[in-house]
Design an enzyme around this catalytic site. Structure first.
Site, mmCIF file in Angstrom:
data_model
loop_
_atom_site.group_PDB
_atom_site.id
_atom_site.type_symbol
_atom_site.label_atom_id
_atom_site.label_comp_id
_atom_site.label_asym_id
_atom_site.label_seq_id
_atom_site.Cartn_x
_atom_site.Cartn_y
_atom_site.Cartn_z
ATOM 1 N N GLY A 1 -9.414 -20.657 3.967
ATOM 2 C CA GLY A 1 -8.221 -20.202 4.675
ATOM 3 C C GLY A 1 -6.968 -20.196 3.809
ATOM 4 C CB THR B 1 -7.233 -15.470 4.320
ATOM 5 O OG1 THR B 1 -6.256 -16.362 4.846
ATOM 6 C CG2 THR B 1 -8.611 -16.028 4.591
ATOM 7 N N PRO C 1 -11.515 -12.853 1.813
ATOM 8 C CG PRO C 1 -13.561 -11.774 2.180
ATOM 9 C CD PRO C 1 -12.404 -11.845 1.219
ATOM 10 C CG ASP C 2 -12.111 -17.071 6.911
ATOM 11 O OD1 ASP C 2 -12.822 -16.102 7.233
ATOM 12 O OD2 ASP C 2 -11.388 -17.671 7.731
ATOM 13 C CG PHE C 3 -17.249 -18.688 3.707
ATOM 14 C CD1 PHE C 3 -18.256 -18.115 2.952
ATOM 15 C CD2 PHE C 3 -16.238 -19.370 3.054
ATOM 16 C CE1 PHE C 3 -18.253 -18.219 1.579
ATOM 17 C CE2 PHE C 3 -16.231 -19.482 1.682
ATOM 18 C CZ PHE C 3 -17.239 -18.905 0.937
ATOM 19 N NE ARG C 4 -19.366 -21.730 8.426
ATOM 20 C CZ ARG C 4 -19.279 -22.074 7.148
ATOM 21 N NH1 ARG C 4 -18.094 -22.110 6.550
ATOM 22 N NH2 ARG C 4 -20.357 -22.379 6.453
ATOM 23 C CG ASN D 1 -11.195 -22.127 -1.374
ATOM 24 O OD1 ASN D 1 -12.012 -22.231 -0.467
ATOM 25 N ND2 ASN D 1 -9.895 -22.084 -1.161
ATOM 26 C CB ILE D 2 -16.153 -20.321 -5.763
ATOM 27 C CG1 ILE D 2 -16.236 -19.169 -4.759
ATOM 28 C CG2 ILE D 2 -17.074 -21.466 -5.359
ATOM 29 C CD1 ILE D 2 -17.615 -18.549 -4.620
ATOM 30 C CG ASP D 3 -10.180 -18.743 -4.632
ATOM 31 O OD1 ASP D 3 -9.687 -19.689 -5.267
ATOM 32 O OD2 ASP D 3 -9.983 -18.574 -3.408
ATOM 33 C CG HIS E 1 -18.542 -25.994 -1.964
ATOM 34 N ND1 HIS E 1 -18.177 -25.509 -0.730
ATOM 35 C CD2 HIS E 1 -19.061 -27.227 -1.728
ATOM 36 C CE1 HIS E 1 -18.464 -26.412 0.208
ATOM 37 N NE2 HIS E 1 -18.991 -27.464 -0.383
ATOM 38 C CB CYS F 1 -29.457 -19.199 -19.135
ATOM 39 S SG CYS F 1 -31.175 -18.672 -19.029
ATOM 40 C CB CYS G 1 -30.025 -15.545 -20.730
ATOM 41 S SG CYS G 1 -29.839 -16.691 -22.088
ATOM 42 C CB SER H 1 -14.345 -24.038 9.689
ATOM 43 O OG SER H 1 -15.368 -24.069 8.715
ATOM 44 C CG ASN I 1 -7.461 -24.406 9.738
ATOM 45 O OD1 ASN I 1 -7.566 -23.913 8.619
ATOM 46 N ND2 ASN I 1 -8.406 -24.258 10.663
ATOM 47 C CE LYS I 2 -4.971 -16.909 10.624
ATOM 48 N NZ LYS I 2 -5.725 -15.778 10.093
HETATM 49 P P1 OAD Z 1 -14.404 -21.150 6.804
HETATM 50 O O1 OAD Z 1 -14.418 -19.669 6.822
HETATM 51 O O2 OAD Z 1 -15.543 -21.855 7.422
HETATM 52 O O3 OAD Z 1 -13.076 -21.683 7.518
HETATM 53 C C1 OAD Z 1 -11.801 -21.178 7.192
HETATM 54 C C2 OAD Z 1 -10.790 -21.798 8.133
HETATM 55 O O4 OAD Z 1 -9.504 -21.386 7.732
HETATM 56 C C3 OAD Z 1 -10.966 -21.363 9.587
HETATM 57 O O5 OAD Z 1 -10.691 -22.458 10.430
HETATM 58 C C4 OAD Z 1 -9.905 -20.261 9.750
HETATM 59 O O6 OAD Z 1 -9.418 -20.139 11.074
HETATM 60 C C5 OAD Z 1 -8.826 -20.806 8.839
HETATM 61 N N1 OAD Z 1 -7.936 -19.775 8.279
HETATM 62 C C6 OAD Z 1 -8.257 -18.574 7.755
HETATM 63 N N2 OAD Z 1 -7.175 -17.961 7.262
HETATM 64 C C7 OAD Z 1 -6.136 -18.795 7.475
HETATM 65 C C8 OAD Z 1 -4.736 -18.745 7.186
HETATM 66 N N3 OAD Z 1 -4.180 -17.714 6.553
HETATM 67 N N4 OAD Z 1 -3.977 -19.788 7.551
HETATM 68 C C9 OAD Z 1 -4.510 -20.848 8.204
HETATM 69 N N5 OAD Z 1 -5.823 -20.964 8.476
HETATM 70 C C10 OAD Z 1 -6.621 -19.960 8.128
HETATM 71 O O7 OAD Z 1 -14.191 -21.576 5.285
HETATM 72 P P2 OAD Z 1 -14.448 -23.010 4.638
HETATM 73 O O8 OAD Z 1 -14.134 -24.095 5.587
HETATM 74 O O9 OAD Z 1 -13.768 -23.017 3.328
HETATM 75 O O10 OAD Z 1 -19.813 -23.108 1.160
HETATM 76 O O11 OAD Z 1 -16.003 -22.945 4.399
HETATM 77 C C11 OAD Z 1 -16.629 -24.030 3.790
HETATM 78 C C12 OAD Z 1 -17.811 -23.595 3.019
HETATM 79 O O12 OAD Z 1 -18.639 -22.755 3.823
HETATM 80 C C13 OAD Z 1 -17.537 -22.722 1.824
HETATM 81 O O13 OAD Z 1 -17.110 -23.426 0.687
HETATM 82 C C14 OAD Z 1 -18.864 -22.096 1.598
HETATM 83 C C15 OAD Z 1 -19.176 -21.700 3.004
HETATM 84 O O14 OAD Z 1 -20.529 -21.543 3.301
HETATM 85 C C16 OAD Z 1 -20.319 -23.102 -0.087
HETATM 86 O O15 OAD Z 1 -19.994 -22.288 -0.906
HETATM 87 C C17 OAD Z 1 -21.296 -24.197 -0.371
#
Ligand code: OAD
Length: 418
Positions: A106, A109, A114-117, A188-190, A207, A215, A241, A283, A306-307
């Site tokens: 988040g 973004t 994009p986030d994930f969920r 984050n991996i960015d 992560h 390789c 490789c 999340s 957070n949102k």
């Molecule tokens: P998620 O996509 O699960 O959660 C992102 C959270 O940020 C959600 O609660 C959104 O509502 C919130 N959000 C998005 N944009 C926002 C903004 N501009 N301001 C405030 N809140 C915002 O992402 P992560 O929690 O990072 O795993 O996901 C965790 C892990 O799940 C990732 O690292 C990845 C994924 O599978 C691995 O790579 C192992």
């Protein structure tokens, strides 16, 4: 991302169903699980000045003691008010000297990643073109070994170096400059934390990161850098490789892989001495990362920006005695504050209360201008005609951190500038 067994030490919150287990691989799980380090990832507690105690036992003991009230004083309430204002006043006090940030997708973004969920816009809702058996397969190591193409196609879109850090990233940089940042734990991996000016020692990239790649062949493991990988990916090639022709994988943690040893070696000491935990843009659905919120001392305030609310104890977990998720609303709430909304706006609001707002805005303006100037210079000098997007920003930690030329800052993709 799921598919691996669970781990971590507590209820980081979230619901979502997955298996609870015993390893330290990322998994989507709401259950308290073991936090034993993976093979080859023994916590170097002595080197870090932390406890040498088994972290599982320590956490379990703390949880039980807290839940049953055994041998512990009621936790001290250090915030005079459960609000952003209360947090700001605490940060300005002598008691707040070490801040740990825990961040997720988040916070990026606003940079166009994009986030994930998030429903609709999240990565996992938009992978149909890759024809995956299930969305998380794109980050599953077993699937990747058989079918690396979807991941690299996605990586072409996500690769760091195209984007600018957000206000939230620079807020953490400011925390560092003020001498308050003990560590930033990021999922984050960015690499935008690095681009924003955090140094490797400030960071735990839980992560992994795109910064380096290896390789996959265990007898080779030759290392490659980001620019080598980017060149392949932007030519739509699966990186192979040079030495053995096996696939080269960026050092990001896939489901089914262990988290970096640095995560385990630092968390014990960091989370014992943290004065304030700031959780942003996550999340808290993935373990063991999510369980970190339960590792801070009982009196340590926790601020969520957070949102929506995340990381709260659910009824099942409380019943099981693992009620150390966050509690923003009950009449027992004493240290957890949720600021709901956009991460950048939350950071600006906090910076305002701290008297840092102008400084933060100026930092963002200057850094973005430097990134733009660098991109413009590279575009001009480029004769190859490659994708100019691929040269935006820098993912080597130096991007945009040359002294600002004072060039005017280009607006971020979403048009938002502080
Ligand atoms: P998620 O996509 O699960 O959660 C992102 C959270 O940020 C959600 O609660 C959104 O509502 C919130 N959000 C998005 N944009 C926002 C903004 N501009 N301001 C405030 N809140 C915002 O992402 P992560 O929690 O990072 O795993 O996901 C965790 C892990 O799940 C990732 O690292 C990845 C994924 O599978 C691995 O790579 C192992």
């Amino acid at each position: 991302m799921s598919g691996a067994d669970g781990n971590g030490g507590g209820n980081g919150g979230g619901s979502g169903g997955a298996e609870a287990g015993g390893s330290l691989r990322p998994s989507v799980t709401p259950r308290p699980t073991s936090a034993a380090p993976p093979p080859g990832a023994e916590p170097d507690a002595e080197a870090e000045g932390g406890s040498t105690e088994d972290p599982d036992m320590e956490l379990l003991r703390n949880l039980l003691a807290r839940t049953l009230g055994l041998g512990t004083e009621p936790p001290e309430r250090v915030l005079d008010e459960l609000s952003l204002t209360g947090i700001a006043r605490f940060m300005q006090s002598e008691r707040c000297r070490r801040v740990v940030c825990m961040v997720g997708a988040g916070i990026s973004t606003a940079a166009g990643i994009p986030d994930f969920r998030s429903p609709g816009t999240g990565l996992y809702a938009n992978l149909s073109r890759y024809e995956l058996p299930y969305p998380e397969a794109i980050f599953d190591i077993s699937y990747f070994k058989q079918h690396p193409e979807p991941f690299f196609a996605l990586a072409k879109e996500l690769l760091p170096g195209q984007l600018k850090p957000t206000v939230c990233h620079y807020f953490m940089r400011l925390l560092k400059e003020k001498g308050l940042l003990l560590r930033c734990y990021t999922q984050n991996i960015d690499t935008l934390e690095r681009v924003a000016g955090l140094q490797p020692e400030d960071l735990v990239e839980a992560h992994g990161t795109f910064q380096t790649a290896h390789c996959l062949r265990s007898s080779c493991r030759h290392q490659y850098d980001l620019s080598w990988v980017k060149e392949k990916i932007f030519s739509s090639l699966v990186p192979k490789c040079d030495k053995c022709q096996s696939v080269v994988k960026p050092d990001i943690v896939f489901f089914g892989e262990n988290l970096p040893s640095r995560f385990f070696s630092l968390l014990q000491s960091d989370f014992q001495k943290v004065d304030l935990l700031i959780i942003m843009g996550t999340s808290l659905q993935v373990q063991p990362f999510a369980s970190l919120v339960s590792r801070v001392p009982a009196s340590t305030p926790r601020l969520l920006i957070n949102k929506e609310k995340t990381g709260q104890s659910d009824a099942f977990m409380s019943l099981m005695g693992f009620g150390c998720g966050m509690d923003f609303d009950s009449d027992k709430a004493y240290r957890d504050v949720a600021w709901l909304g956009d991460c950048d706006e939350g950071c600006l609001a906090l910076a305002d209360l701290l008297g840092w707002k102008k400084e933060l805005q100026e930092l963002v303006r200057k850094e973005h201008a430097a990134i733009d100037a660098m991109a413009a210079q590279e575009d001009t000098s480029s004769t190859s005609g490659g994708d100019p997007k691929s040269r935006r920003g820098r993912a080597d930690g130096s991007g945009g951190r040359t002294e600002s030329s004072g060039a005017s800052s280009k607006r971020q993709a979403d048009g938002k500038e502080p």
